[in-house]
Design a protein around this motif. Structure first.
Motif, PDB file in Angstrom:
ATOM      1  N   GLN A 293       0.833  -1.203   0.000  1.00  0.00           N
ATOM      2  CA  GLN A 293       0.000   0.000   0.000  1.00  0.00           C
ATOM      3  C   GLN A 293       0.866   1.250   0.000  1.00  0.00           C
ATOM      4  OE1 GLN A 293      -3.869   0.690   0.448  1.00  0.00           O
ATOM      5  NE2 GLN A 293      -2.626   2.152  -0.698  1.00  0.00           N
ATOM      6  N   LYS A 294       1.902   1.247   0.829  1.00  0.00           N
ATOM      7  CA  LYS A 294       2.793   2.402   0.919  1.00  0.00           C
ATOM      8  C   LYS A 294       3.486   2.661  -0.413  1.00  0.00           C
ATOM      9  CE  LYS A 294       6.796   4.105   3.537  1.00  0.00           C
ATOM     10  NZ  LYS A 294       7.786   3.754   4.587  1.00  0.00           N
ATOM     11  N   LYS A 295       3.948   1.581  -1.059  1.00  0.00           N
ATOM     12  CA  LYS A 295       4.640   1.732  -2.335  1.00  0.00           C
ATOM     13  C   LYS A 295       3.707   2.289  -3.414  1.00  0.00           C
ATOM     14  CE  LYS A 295       8.313   0.498  -3.084  1.00  0.00           C
ATOM     15  NZ  LYS A 295       9.642   1.192  -3.109  1.00  0.00           N
ATOM     16  N   PHE A 296       2.481   1.801  -3.436  1.00  0.00           N
ATOM     17  CA  PHE A 296       1.513   2.321  -4.399  1.00  0.00           C
ATOM     18  C   PHE A 296       1.236   3.797  -4.149  1.00  0.00           C
ATOM     19  CE2 PHE A 296       0.925  -1.849  -5.897  1.00  0.00           C
ATOM     20  CZ  PHE A 296       0.142  -1.804  -7.041  1.00  0.00           C
ATOM     21  N   ASP A 297       1.122   4.166  -2.888  1.00  0.00           N
ATOM     22  CA  ASP A 297       0.864   5.566  -2.555  1.00  0.00           C
ATOM     23  C   ASP A 297       2.048   6.445  -2.938  1.00  0.00           C
ATOM     24  OD1 ASP A 297      -1.615   4.906  -1.562  1.00  0.00           O
ATOM     25  OD2 ASP A 297      -0.975   4.868   0.538  1.00  0.00           O
ATOM     26  N   GLU A 298       3.260   5.983  -2.616  1.00  0.00           N
ATOM     27  CA  GLU A 298       4.462   6.764  -2.923  1.00  0.00           C
ATOM     28  C   GLU A 298       4.604   6.988  -4.423  1.00  0.00           C
ATOM     29  OE1 GLU A 298       7.350   5.264   0.769  1.00  0.00           O
ATOM     30  OE2 GLU A 298       7.618   4.462  -1.262  1.00  0.00           O
ATOM     31  N   ARG A 299       4.288   5.974  -5.195  1.00  0.00           N
ATOM     32  CA  ARG A 299       4.458   6.079  -6.641  1.00  0.00           C
ATOM     33  C   ARG A 299       3.185   6.551  -7.343  1.00  0.00           C
ATOM     34  NH1 ARG A 299       7.217   0.901  -9.157  1.00  0.00           N
ATOM     35  NH2 ARG A 299       6.763   2.230 -10.952  1.00  0.00           N
ATOM     36  N   ASP A 300       2.129   6.723  -6.584  1.00  0.00           N
ATOM     37  CA  ASP A 300       0.840   7.155  -7.133  1.00  0.00           C
ATOM     38  C   ASP A 300       0.414   6.276  -8.313  1.00  0.00           C
ATOM     39  OD1 ASP A 300      -1.489   8.644  -7.260  1.00  0.00           O
ATOM     40  OD2 ASP A 300      -0.623  10.154  -8.599  1.00  0.00           O
ATOM     41  N   ILE A 301       0.405   4.975  -8.046  1.00  0.00           N
ATOM     42  CA  ILE A 301       0.069   3.979  -9.069  1.00  0.00           C
ATOM     43  C   ILE A 301      -1.231   3.304  -8.696  1.00  0.00           C
ATOM     44  CG2 ILE A 301       0.743   1.657  -9.867  1.00  0.00           C
ATOM     45  CD1 ILE A 301       3.547   2.626 -10.158  1.00  0.00           C
ATOM     46  N   TRP A 302      -2.025   2.969  -9.692  1.00  0.00           N
ATOM     47  CA  TRP A 302      -3.261   2.225  -9.480  1.00  0.00           C
ATOM     48  C   TRP A 302      -3.428   1.217 -10.607  1.00  0.00           C
ATOM     49  CZ3 TRP A 302      -2.758   7.167 -11.181  1.00  0.00           C
ATOM     50  CH2 TRP A 302      -3.290   7.470 -12.440  1.00  0.00           C
ATOM     51  N   GLN A 303      -4.308   0.279 -10.417  1.00  0.00           N
ATOM     52  CA  GLN A 303      -4.505  -0.789 -11.392  1.00  0.00           C
ATOM     53  C   GLN A 303      -4.958  -0.222 -12.730  1.00  0.00           C
ATOM     54  OE1 GLN A 303      -6.938  -3.990  -9.994  1.00  0.00           O
ATOM     55  NE2 GLN A 303      -7.134  -4.957 -11.996  1.00  0.00           N
ATOM     56  N   GLY A 304      -4.217  -0.569 -13.765  1.00  0.00           N
ATOM     57  CA  GLY A 304      -4.553  -0.118 -15.108  1.00  0.00           C
ATOM     58  C   GLY A 304      -4.002   1.239 -15.469  1.00  0.00           C
ATOM     59  N   ALA A 305      -3.218   1.868 -14.576  1.00  0.00           N
ATOM     60  CA  ALA A 305      -2.721   3.222 -14.853  1.00  0.00           C
ATOM     61  C   ALA A 305      -1.904   3.272 -16.133  1.00  0.00           C
ATOM     62  CB  ALA A 305      -1.888   3.722 -13.681  1.00  0.00           C
ATOM     63  N   SER A 306      -1.012   2.320 -16.318  1.00  0.00           N
ATOM     64  CA  SER A 306      -0.181   2.320 -17.527  1.00  0.00           C
ATOM     65  C   SER A 306      -1.003   2.020 -18.766  1.00  0.00           C
ATOM     66  CB  SER A 306       0.941   1.286 -17.395  1.00  0.00           C
ATOM     67  OG  SER A 306       1.836   1.650 -16.375  1.00  0.00           O
ATOM     68  N   ARG A 307      -2.035   1.190 -18.625  1.00  0.00           N
ATOM     69  CA  ARG A 307      -2.910   0.895 -19.757  1.00  0.00           C
ATOM     70  C   ARG A 307      -3.665   2.140 -20.186  1.00  0.00           C
ATOM     71  NH1 ARG A 307      -4.221  -4.153 -21.037  1.00  0.00           N
ATOM     72  NH2 ARG A 307      -6.372  -3.632 -21.536  1.00  0.00           N
ATOM     73  N   ARG A 308      -4.100   2.928 -19.204  1.00  0.00           N
ATOM     74  CA  ARG A 308      -4.823   4.154 -19.534  1.00  0.00           C
ATOM     75  C   ARG A 308      -3.910   5.157 -20.221  1.00  0.00           C
ATOM     76  NH1 ARG A 308      -8.147   4.904 -13.820  1.00  0.00           N
ATOM     77  NH2 ARG A 308      -9.196   2.882 -13.895  1.00  0.00           N
ATOM     78  N   LEU A 309      -2.679   5.249 -19.725  1.00  0.00           N
ATOM     79  CA  LEU A 309      -1.734   6.147 -20.369  1.00  0.00           C
ATOM     80  C   LEU A 309      -1.471   5.721 -21.802  1.00  0.00           C
ATOM     81  CD1 LEU A 309       0.807   6.664 -17.452  1.00  0.00           C
ATOM     82  CD2 LEU A 309      -0.801   8.353 -18.350  1.00  0.00           C
ATOM     83  N   LEU A 310      -1.329   4.400 -21.987  1.00  0.00           N
ATOM     84  CA  LEU A 310      -1.096   3.870 -23.327  1.00  0.00           C
ATOM     85  C   LEU A 310      -2.292   4.158 -24.225  1.00  0.00           C
ATOM     86  CD1 LEU A 310       0.578   2.210 -25.313  1.00  0.00           C
ATOM     87  CD2 LEU A 310      -0.479   0.152 -24.374  1.00  0.00           C
ATOM     88  N   THR A 311      -3.509   3.947 -23.698  1.00  0.00           N
ATOM     89  CA  THR A 311      -4.710   4.206 -24.479  1.00  0.00           C
ATOM     90  C   THR A 311      -4.804   5.672 -24.857  1.00  0.00           C
ATOM     91  OG1 THR A 311      -5.857   2.405 -23.384  1.00  0.00           O
ATOM     92  CG2 THR A 311      -7.222   4.037 -24.497  1.00  0.00           C
ATOM     93  N   SER A 312      -4.507   6.546 -23.887  1.00  0.00           N
ATOM     94  CA  SER A 312      -4.567   7.987 -24.159  1.00  0.00           C
ATOM     95  C   SER A 312      -3.566   8.373 -25.236  1.00  0.00           C
ATOM     96  CB  SER A 312      -4.291   8.766 -22.872  1.00  0.00           C
ATOM     97  OG  SER A 312      -5.266   8.494 -21.914  1.00  0.00           O
ATOM     98  N   ALA A 313      -2.355   7.819 -25.151  1.00  0.00           N
ATOM     99  CA  ALA A 313      -1.336   8.123 -26.154  1.00  0.00           C
ATOM    100  C   ALA A 313      -1.763   7.628 -27.523  1.00  0.00           C
ATOM    101  CB  ALA A 313      -0.007   7.484 -25.746  1.00  0.00           C
ATOM    102  N   THR A 314      -2.356   6.441 -27.562  1.00  0.00           N
ATOM    103  CA  THR A 314      -2.808   5.886 -28.834  1.00  0.00           C
ATOM    104  C   THR A 314      -3.896   6.750 -29.441  1.00  0.00           C
ATOM    105  OG1 THR A 314      -2.290   3.673 -28.056  1.00  0.00           O
ATOM    106  CG2 THR A 314      -3.754   3.839 -29.942  1.00  0.00           C
ATOM    107  N   ARG A 315      -4.835   7.194 -28.607  1.00  0.00           N
ATOM    108  CA  ARG A 315      -5.908   8.059 -29.119  1.00  0.00           C
ATOM    109  C   ARG A 315      -5.348   9.369 -29.638  1.00  0.00           C
ATOM    110  NH1 ARG A 315     -10.282   7.046 -24.253  1.00  0.00           N
ATOM    111  NH2 ARG A 315     -11.004   5.000 -24.967  1.00  0.00           N
ATOM    112  N   TYR A 316      -4.328   9.909 -28.953  1.00  0.00           N
ATOM    113  CA  TYR A 316      -3.724  11.159 -29.389  1.00  0.00           C
ATOM    114  C   TYR A 316      -3.065  10.979 -30.750  1.00  0.00           C
ATOM    115  CZ  TYR A 316      -0.577  15.144 -29.542  1.00  0.00           C
ATOM    116  OH  TYR A 316       0.101  16.260 -29.925  1.00  0.00           O
ATOM    117  N   ILE A 317      -2.337   9.863 -30.891  1.00  0.00           N
ATOM    118  CA  ILE A 317      -1.682   9.593 -32.180  1.00  0.00           C
ATOM    119  C   ILE A 317      -2.726   9.435 -33.280  1.00  0.00           C
ATOM    120  CG2 ILE A 317      -0.308   7.885 -33.425  1.00  0.00           C
ATOM    121  CD1 ILE A 317       1.167   7.375 -30.762  1.00  0.00           C
TER     122      ILE A 317
END
Length: 325
Positions: A293-317
């Motif tokens: 929990q502490k590591k997730f909070d420190e890095r501000d990571i949540w389930q699917g975060a990288s997938r959402r970033l990838l999706t957003s980048a793909t939509r932008y392209i």
């Protein structure tokens, strides 16, 4: 068991069950006396190189009694300890679809024949199901919650070969194809940390589990336990295992690449101290849950975060290409 606690940054199994059934649900482990095809000589002997069933089931779960008696005894024990009212019967040890279909039907029917049982969980191998077994399990799943858990362990055939699994990754894909689209809740198990695999290979398994369409996932770190072929190999030629902080970081990145619809049942493996060879983190289950929990909070990571970033980048392209045209 190292079950996932109520961590808001990803979809926890305990919370999901509570939402589904209206209260906390507890698992009762039963032992139907199964073996595995890579133990009895059908596809191999010796079992999986990392597997000592006693390392992940308590002594109280090692039974030879009839299933109905095991269910009753387990429910009474857990009810008294936790004031529990609802239970899932978990066929855990070895491969729990490794028998004739009608024999399995009788076992599963006996297991759920209790007024406080709300579900059935079946742990097995992907090469131990066929159309007939899946159809039978689906019949039960239309009456009561059924989770069918496939041991994937790795998506890489070289790892499966070295671990003496006795099947390839394609066997899992075939099992998923047979099971998908039915009333069955599909689970999978993966192991992070095989020393010949790379960090990127571990993370790519999150992408693949998201792609194939499972409903739930158990994530284990590779731990070496006494009485296994892997322990013997480690004694002869010690290899690198994951350090504590390293695993926390890998786990964070893995979860970030995992489809947020997937329910996470387990975040780490666990073995009795007396059986554990490596890694010796000397952390309790509560320590692990807190530090994750502490590591997730420190890095501000949540389930699917990288997938959402990838999706957003793909939509932008895609937008840029459309606009340029």
């Amino acid at each position: 068991m190292a079950a996932v606690e109520e961590l808001a940054r990803f979809r926890s199994y305990n919370k999901w069950l509570k939402e589904k059934f209206g209260e906390r649900v507890y698992k009762v482990i039963v032992d139907a006396g199964f073996t595995c095809p890579n133990r009895d000589g059908t596809v191999a002997v010796g079992g999986c190189a990392y597997c000592n069933n006693n390392s992940f089931r308590p002594p109280s779960a090692i039974k030879t009694d009839p299933i109905r008696d095991q269910v009753q005894e387990g429910i009474e024990y857990i009810r008294k300890r936790f004031d529990a009212n609802k239970f899932i019967i978990y066929f855990q040890p070895f491969s729990n679809t490794y028998a004739e279909t009608e024999y399995l039907r009788r076992l599963y029917t006996d297991a759920i024949d209790h007024p406080e049982v709300v579900g059935l969980a079946i742990g097995t191998r992907p090469d131990c199901v066929d159309e007939g077994k899946i159809a039978m399990i689906d019949e039960i799943a239309q009456r009561i919650f059924v989770s069918l858990e496939f041991g994937v362990e790795s998506i890489y055939d070289e790892t499966l070969r070295r671990m003496n699994r006795g099947h390839d990754y394609a066997a899992f894909l075939r099992a998923i194809d047979m099971t998908r689209g039915r009333s069955i809740h599909i689970g999978a198990h993966v192991i992070l940390g095989f020393p010949w695999e790379t960090r990127e290979q571990w993370l790519a398994m999150a992408d693949e589990m998201s792609r194939v369409g499972i409903d739930a996932l158990k994530i284990h770190h590779l731990h070496i336990v006494r009485g296994t072929a892997l322990a013997a190999e480690y004694a002869r030629n010690p290899f690198r295992v994951l350090e504590y902080e390293e695993y926390l970081d890998v786990l964070c990145d893995f979860i970030a690449r995992l489809d947020p619809k997937i329910v996470i049942e387990r975040l780490f493996g666990e073995a009795p101290y007396g059986l554990l060879v490596a890694p010796t983190w000397r952390r309790t289950k509560n320590d692990l849950v807190r530090d994750i929990q502490k590591k997730f909070d420190e890095r501000d990571i949540w389930q699917g975060a990288s997938r959402r970033l990838l999706t957003s980048a793909t939509r932008y392209i895609d937008y840029e290409i459309t606009r340029d045209q």
